[in-house]
Motif scaffolding. Structure first.
Motif, PDB file in Angstrom:
ATOM      1  N   CYS A 191       0.786  -1.121  -0.080  1.00  0.00           N
ATOM      2  CA  CYS A 191       0.084  -0.002   0.054  1.00  0.00           C
ATOM      3  C   CYS A 191       0.851   1.369   0.104  1.00  0.00           C
ATOM      4  O   CYS A 191       0.543   2.052  -0.752  1.00  0.00           O
ATOM      5  CB  CYS A 191      -0.963  -0.074   1.246  1.00  0.00           C
ATOM      6  SG  CYS A 191      -2.443  -1.126   1.073  1.00  0.00           S
ATOM      7  N   ALA A 192       1.864   1.108   0.932  1.00  0.00           N
ATOM      8  CA  ALA A 192       2.859   2.272   0.842  1.00  0.00           C
ATOM      9  C   ALA A 192       3.574   2.739  -0.534  1.00  0.00           C
ATOM     10  O   ALA A 192       3.924   3.827  -0.812  1.00  0.00           O
ATOM     11  CB  ALA A 192       3.738   2.235   1.771  1.00  0.00           C
ATOM     12  N   LEU A 193       3.558   1.819  -1.579  1.00  0.00           N
ATOM     13  CA  LEU A 193       4.432   1.942  -2.624  1.00  0.00           C
ATOM     14  C   LEU A 193       3.296   2.274  -3.875  1.00  0.00           C
ATOM     15  O   LEU A 193       3.666   2.478  -4.869  1.00  0.00           O
ATOM     16  CB  LEU A 193       5.102   0.791  -3.104  1.00  0.00           C
ATOM     17  CG  LEU A 193       6.296   0.402  -2.284  1.00  0.00           C
ATOM     18  CD1 LEU A 193       6.413  -1.008  -2.710  1.00  0.00           C
ATOM     19  CD2 LEU A 193       7.301   1.493  -2.234  1.00  0.00           C
ATOM     20  N   ARG A 194       2.168   2.437  -3.451  1.00  0.00           N
ATOM     21  CA  ARG A 194       1.038   2.646  -4.579  1.00  0.00           C
ATOM     22  C   ARG A 194       0.973   4.078  -5.456  1.00  0.00           C
ATOM     23  O   ARG A 194       0.734   4.246  -6.707  1.00  0.00           O
ATOM     24  CB  ARG A 194      -0.510   2.773  -3.819  1.00  0.00           C
ATOM     25  CG  ARG A 194      -0.833   4.045  -3.309  1.00  0.00           C
ATOM     26  CD  ARG A 194      -1.922   3.670  -2.270  1.00  0.00           C
ATOM     27  NE  ARG A 194      -2.345   5.001  -1.466  1.00  0.00           N
ATOM     28  CZ  ARG A 194      -1.805   5.438  -0.455  1.00  0.00           C
ATOM     29  NH1 ARG A 194      -0.774   4.549  -0.014  1.00  0.00           N
ATOM     30  NH2 ARG A 194      -2.453   6.379   0.030  1.00  0.00           N
ATOM     31  N   ASP A 195       1.520   5.011  -4.801  1.00  0.00           N
ATOM     32  CA  ASP A 195       1.630   6.512  -5.682  1.00  0.00           C
ATOM     33  C   ASP A 195       2.315   6.159  -7.128  1.00  0.00           C
ATOM     34  O   ASP A 195       3.470   5.790  -7.065  1.00  0.00           O
ATOM     35  CB  ASP A 195       2.084   7.599  -4.829  1.00  0.00           C
ATOM     36  CG  ASP A 195       1.321   8.058  -3.632  1.00  0.00           C
ATOM     37  OD1 ASP A 195       0.033   7.668  -3.843  1.00  0.00           O
ATOM     38  OD2 ASP A 195       1.774   8.884  -2.758  1.00  0.00           O
TER      39      ASP A 195
END
Length: 196
Positions: A112-116
């Motif tokens: 989730c933290a890598l989604r951007d």
């Protein structure tokens, strides 16, 4: 609930499998004193403000007080992902199958933290992609639909059309040092080994 993604990501649990190889409903196999599906559900409820179940089994999951969506393209996990992604009110979904023995919080958070800036964030192990414990953006809908309408059900054949961030190697092993995050149960023999 993490502010960074709790409101942006809907948890989607695929519950529509037929469990043919197992011979009984995998979602409700007991493990550590509870049905398998409840391990995934507990993890998702701790991280996401919205959770959907996808599969033509509303009666079986009535006790969970969650939306149970009928597959728009029945018969495949890709169809389940498409249904969840098309019905979610958030820009992303995090999808998981209901038969994961050890759904991993750290891997989920890492993805989730890598989604951007990406259409999908997917673990890739030595055994290949793990498309059923991964994050997808709404931008995936069109290529998935095109593939489904061609009658192709591979869960990752459309990846070359997307900007995908793969979580691999050392990144993944730091989050899942035991290497158990993607253990799912398909046969009575696999279940017996894990249950022991």
């Amino acid at each position: 609930m993490p502010e960074t993604w709790g409101e942006e990501v809907t948890g989607v649990i695929l519950v529509g499998g037929k469990s043919r190889r197992m011979g009984r409903d995998k979602a409700f196999l007991p493990l550590s004193g509870r049905p398998l599906v409840e391990g995934v559900l507990e993890l998702f409820r701790s991280q996401f403000s919205r959770v959907l179940l996808v599969g033509d089994r509303e009666e079986r999951f009535a006790d969970y007080d969650l939306p149970v969506l009928a597959d728009r393209f029945p018969g495949s996990s890709l169809g389940g992902l498409y249904t969840g992604l098309s019905k979610a009110d958030t820009p992303y979904v995090f999808v998981a199958s209901c038969d994961l023995a050890y759904p991993n919080l750290e891997v989920l958070r890492g993805l989730c933290a890598l989604r951007d800036g990406f259409d999908a964030v997917v673990p890739r192990t030595a055994h290949g992609f793990e498309p059923l414990f991964a994050l997808y953006a709404k931008s995936c809908l069109s290529p998935i639909k095109e593939q489904l309408e061609r009658g192709e059900f591979c869960a990752y054949a459309y990846y070359p059309q997307l900007k995908v961030r793969y979580l691999t190697g050392d990144e993944l092993s730091r989050l899942d040092p035991a290497g158990t995050a993607f253990v799912n149960l398909n046969t009575p023999e696999e279940y017996a080994r894990i249950a022991r």
